[in-house]
Design an enzyme around this catalytic site. Structure first.
Site, PDB file in Angstrom:
ATOM      1  CG  HIS A  42     -12.819  11.100  27.146  1.00 40.09           C
ATOM      2  ND1 HIS A  42     -12.122  11.406  25.995  1.00 40.09           N
ATOM      3  CD2 HIS A  42     -11.907  10.578  27.995  1.00 40.09           C
ATOM      4  CE1 HIS A  42     -10.844  11.086  26.165  1.00 40.09           C
ATOM      5  NE2 HIS A  42     -10.692  10.586  27.366  1.00 40.09           N
ATOM      6  CB  ALA A  72     -11.093   6.555  34.896  1.00 42.60           C
ATOM      7  CG  MET A  73     -13.617   2.947  29.538  1.00 42.30           C
ATOM      8  SD  MET A  73     -12.579   3.586  28.178  1.00 42.30           S
ATOM      9  CE  MET A  73     -13.818   3.802  26.917  1.00 42.30           C
ATOM     10  CG  HIS A 114      -9.051  12.579  31.322  1.00 43.45           C
ATOM     11  ND1 HIS A 114      -7.880  12.945  30.709  1.00 43.45           N
ATOM     12  CD2 HIS A 114      -9.494  11.468  30.675  1.00 43.45           C
ATOM     13  CE1 HIS A 114      -7.639  12.098  29.718  1.00 43.45           C
ATOM     14  NE2 HIS A 114      -8.592  11.177  29.679  1.00 43.45           N
ATOM     15  CD  GLU A 115     -11.966   8.904  32.075  1.00 48.31           C
ATOM     16  OE1 GLU A 115     -12.623   8.617  31.056  1.00 48.31           O
ATOM     17  OE2 GLU A 115     -10.742   8.683  32.168  1.00 48.31           O
TER      18      GLU A 115
HETATM   19 ZN   LIG Z   1      -9.052   9.707  28.261  1.00 48.67          ZN
END
Ligand SMILES: [Zn+2]
Length: 866
Positions: free
Chosen positions: A326, A287-288, A322-323
């Site tokens: 960010h 994933a990004m 997590h993403e």
């Molecule tokens: Zn990451």
């Protein structure tokens, strides 16, 4: 980004303390005399021809008179280049190896602001680099969707740009797309104009100032579900028909967003946040965190009750957390260069557990986080490790930085430091750091400086000890008169760490059953002495937030083992992990580990029993082809069968939320031990499933299929194969195809390998078949991949090419593999990108040593029992 797999590691011996501060020497970056301010990008994708036309107007500032402008471009062709106020077009030259374009003007350009216009064309790739496509099956045919993936340095395949994290700019994107498709980018659609020929022109709103690697574009036959939270429009975007599978992630995101806004002390800065699901896979990432448009491969975002397991649900929540972390750490505040990537990734990897624990306390995710820390310590105690902060000179090295040390050691060090300074002081420092560097870039020492302002405890020196030097500290604990003495050493499993290393190690010590705790720093020149009542049981690293191993003397070790079941679950896991690592490395007899395993009882915390089941399965793998295996298997079955008898095949009403995880790992371990009763029972359920598919769902479906696939004969393998071919969803297709590589029958495993070269399955999925075979037949999978390297490399994103082949050999026990790896790397991997190879070689050598030197102790112990 979320890695596809936590593996890998590295050499690169030197590191200077200056690294954590200012820019290091030797970076290959663009000249600083011209910088971008704003990009206006227009693209027209030709999805069928796999190409696109683009034009960009870049507002630039020329800071020093120059006749050359250098920027990044890869796989692009330019048709027209012009600079405002300059009549003559520049000469254009490309450097394919540096991925740059240089525009040379007839006369120097004076300092000031200009608009640089470029018309260009680019490619739509078959793997996740730049603009890429993912094909999938629909009733009566196939469909194609487009997405972008730019981290760490592939925005240059989409638009000529200053493709470095410190060159933050604003972006406006316009795309010409089919009228019946949905286009997605970082910001909401500002306008959508109808054109001729079934096309629309979609204008996206301007982004905030951000790094080029965070830009996103997606296009396809999508649907969106959404919810408004705190004024933010949160959406999940899937292929048409799949939105129900996105509901779980939408719920998770809606809960997490306000928590992060509070934690970081900063509102989420965009009007919308989309979680975008793409069918397919990458060998590099899962994933990004594109700002406002996070991309996920489907298995990291979607939940299908028919096939998804309890573990999948935990996993999706964790990856979403997590993403989303960010959006602040990474997107709002960005590292100034790739050697700061650890702070991005370590921080998000820590926050994923913190946020998940906040909303799902019953999952006990800090127990799960022990697995990640253990993975980091394994790599960090061998040849091929590297400091968390390592010098990154160019893009190739930046690829390699997305590794276990960056993610999992980074996470563990942050957890240890937070635990040391306290939650409140840590959060206050974090808020100040975010505020200070918002829409800008930071270096790691910027964070330590803010934390020192809010905390009474100095943290910079400790942080430097753990991030600027490699390796795992060892704390030795010896009983002395009415006390214990703690001394610091280094834990290492080979010759990589024989040089003495000093750390200031934050230690928490508690006595079993006691109320007070001891906290302090232990270092090479400052041992600690802690008073202890006669016969008391000291627990060093109580709560297991510390990044170090603990070695008790024989007396204390025996005392802890005797009281094993009285320890808290996290300390039980800490002891199991340390004893195993110390036993394998020869610091202690292997039999200590068996003694702890022998204390497993049904009713203990399910995640502790998961660890024990996995330890037994891992030992059985080590025993492959050794004469002691039969005796070990008998022992393993004696431990695991009573545990499984209590857990049973089916979920019981009101059972612990982690019980499905234990059930599936016990079944996996019994499968590894070839338990005939489990195999027979799974086959029976599979036969019923073929007649009535709804008879198996979720966890049980997954376990039964795994066991049946591992022990498949040709007919069963073909049944699984036809299920994979006809699977109605890409999520299910992915699961079923991977099963084909699990077969323990060599000829069937070969058929799975051959499938990787056929065009039957979607192209991004095919390398995963080889990876699946590599679990059981690492040598065969490696040899196959090397023999077909050219074909396989075309399926892999460039970021994965140097790591995929060596990684296949990771489970090999054959010392001959080391020479094969060397030869492959020598011929095919650039010298600056062989970190994964070095790590795998160290792993193979270590495994061979353990088989040779340690397993005989286990054999002897098992003989004594009879
Ligand atoms: Zn990451």
């Amino acid at each position: 980004m979320r890695s596809a797999a936590f593996v890998l590691c590295v050499l690169i011996g030197f590191v200077s303390r200056a690294l954590a501060g200012e820019a290091s020497e030797g970076r290959i970056v663009l000249p600083a005399d011209v910088v971008p301010l704003h990009y206006e990008i227009a693209v027209v994708p030709d999805t069928a021809a796999l190409s696109f036309a683009g034009s960009v107007k870049i507002d630039i500032e020329v800071r020093q008179a120059t006749s050359r402008i250098e920027l990044n471009a890869a796989d692009l062709t330019f048709s027209h280049v012009a600079l405002s106020g300059v009549a003559q077009a520049p000469q254009v030259s490309f450097d394919a190896s540096q991925e740059t374009a240089t525009l040379t003007f007839a006369a120097p350009i004076a300092p000031g602001r200009y608009v640089l216009s470029i018309d260009y064309a680019g490619k739509i790739n078959n793997n996740a680099a730049g603009l890429f496509y993912l094909d999938y099956d629909v009733a009566g045919g196939k469909k194609r969707a487009l997405f972008t993936q730019f981290e760490n340095s592939d925005a240059r395949r989409f638009v000529p740009c200053w493709d470095e994290p410190a060159q933050k700019s604003t972006f406006t994107l316009t795309a010409t797309v089919p009228s019946d498709e949905m286009a997605v980018s970082n910001t909401p659609v500002a306008a959508r104009d109808k054109l001729m020929g079934g096309l629309d022109r979609v204008h996206f709103a301007e982004t905030p100032k951000m790094s080029s690697y965070l830009l996103f574009f997606g296009l396809g036959d999508f649907e969106r579900i959404s919810r408004k939270v705190d004024g933010v429009d949160i959406g999940v975007i899937t292929k048409r028909g799949d939105t129900a599978q996105g509901q779980y992630a939408l719920d998770a995101a809606a809960r997490i967003l306000p928590y992060y806004e509070d934690y970081f002390g900063a509102k989420y800065p965009l009007p919308k946040l989309d979680l975008v699901a793409g069918p397919g896979l990458s060998q590099f990432f899962g994933a990004m965190e594109n700002w406002g448009a996070i991309f996920f491969f489907e298995r990291d975002l979607l939940i299908d009750p028919k096939i998804s397991t309890e573990d999948d649900k935990h996993g999706v929540f964790i990856v979403v957390a997590h993403e989303m972390a960010h959006m602040w750490s990474g997107d709002l505040v960005t590292m100034d260069w790739w050697d700061g990537i650890w702070l991005n990734e370590g921080f998000a990897s820590w926050m994923e557990y913190k946020a998940t624990d906040r909303f799902n306390p019953a999952w006990n995710v800090w127990l799960r986080a022990m697995r990640a820390k253990e993975g980091a310590m394994r790599v960090d105690s061998r040849a091929g490790t590297h400091p968390v902060v390592q010098p990154i000179h160019d893009v190739l090295q930046a690829n390699e930085a997305f590794d276990t040390i960056t993610y999992s050691k980074g996470m563990s060090v942050i957890r240890m430091l937070e635990n040391f300074v306290g939650d409140d002081a840590w959060r206050a420092g974090m808020r100040a750091y975010i505020q200070k560097y918002a829409y800008a870039n930071a270096v790691t020492d910027g964070l330590w400086a803010e934390i020192e302002k809010t905390s009474a405890t100095p943290v910079t020196d400790i942080a430097h000890d753990f991030t600027l030097q490699e390796g795992v500290p060892l704390i030795r604990v010896d009983a002395i008169h009415h006390a214990v003495r703690l001394t610091q050493d280094r834990f290492t499993v080979d010759d990589s760490g024989k040089a003495p290393t000093a750390w200031r190690v934050p230690v928490v010590e508690k006595t079993l059953g006691g109320k007070s705790e001891w906290r302090g720093l232990v270092s090479r020149d400052k041992p600690a002495v802690i008073a202890l009542a006669n016969g008391a049981v000291p627990i060093v690293n109580a709560g297991q937030a510390g990044y170090f191993r603990t070695l008790y003397d024989r007396t204390l070790s025996a005392r802890l083992a005797a009281h094993f079941r009285a320890l808290s679950p996290i300390d039980q896991l800490g002891l199991l992990n340390d004893e195993r690592a110390l036993g394998y490395a020869g610091y202690e007899p292997m039999t200590d580990t068996l003694a702890l395993i022998g204390r497993a009882r049904a009713g203990m915390n399910p995640l502790v029993l998961v660890d024990i089941a996995n330890q037994i399965a891992a030992l059985d793998v080590l025993y492959r082809d050794l004469p002691g295996r039969a005796a070990f298997r008998a022992y393993g079955l004696r431990v695991l069968r009573p545990l499984f008898a209590k857990v049973g095949w089916s979920a019981k009403p009101g059972e612990d939320t982690n019980m499905p995880l234990l059930r599936s790992d016990l079944l996996a371990a019994l499968n590894q031990l070839d338990d005939p009763s489990v195999i027979a029972a799974a086959r029976k359920r599979f036969a019923a499933f073929l007649k009535k598919p709804e008879s198996l769902t979720g966890d049980l479906r997954s376990s039964v299929l795994e066991i049946v696939a591992a022990h498949a004969d040709a007919a069963t393998w073909e049944q699984l194969h036809s299920l994979a071919k006809s699977a109605p969803s890409s999520l299910e297709k992915h699961q079923l195809y991977l099963l084909l590589g699990r077969a323990h029958d060599r000829a069937l495993a070969q058929r799975a390998l051959d499938l990787a070269l056929s065009d039957e399955a979607p192209v991004t999925m095919r390398p995963a078949f080889i990876d699946s075979v590599a679990d059981y037949f690492p040598d065969m999978a490696f040899d196959f991949a090397v023999a077909h390297a050219d074909a396989i490399n075309t399926m892999l994103e460039p970021d994965s090419r140097n790591e995929f082949m060596p990684r296949l050999a990771g489970e090999s026990h054959d010392p001959a593999m080391i020479a094969k790896l060397e030869a492959y790397a020598e011929a095919h991997i650039p010298a600056t990108a062989r970190q994964e190879t070095v790590r795998i070689e160290a792993s193979v050598a270590y495994t061979a040593m353990v088989r040779d030197k340690r397993l005989p102790d286990v054999d002897a112990r098992l003989k004594r029992r009879h």
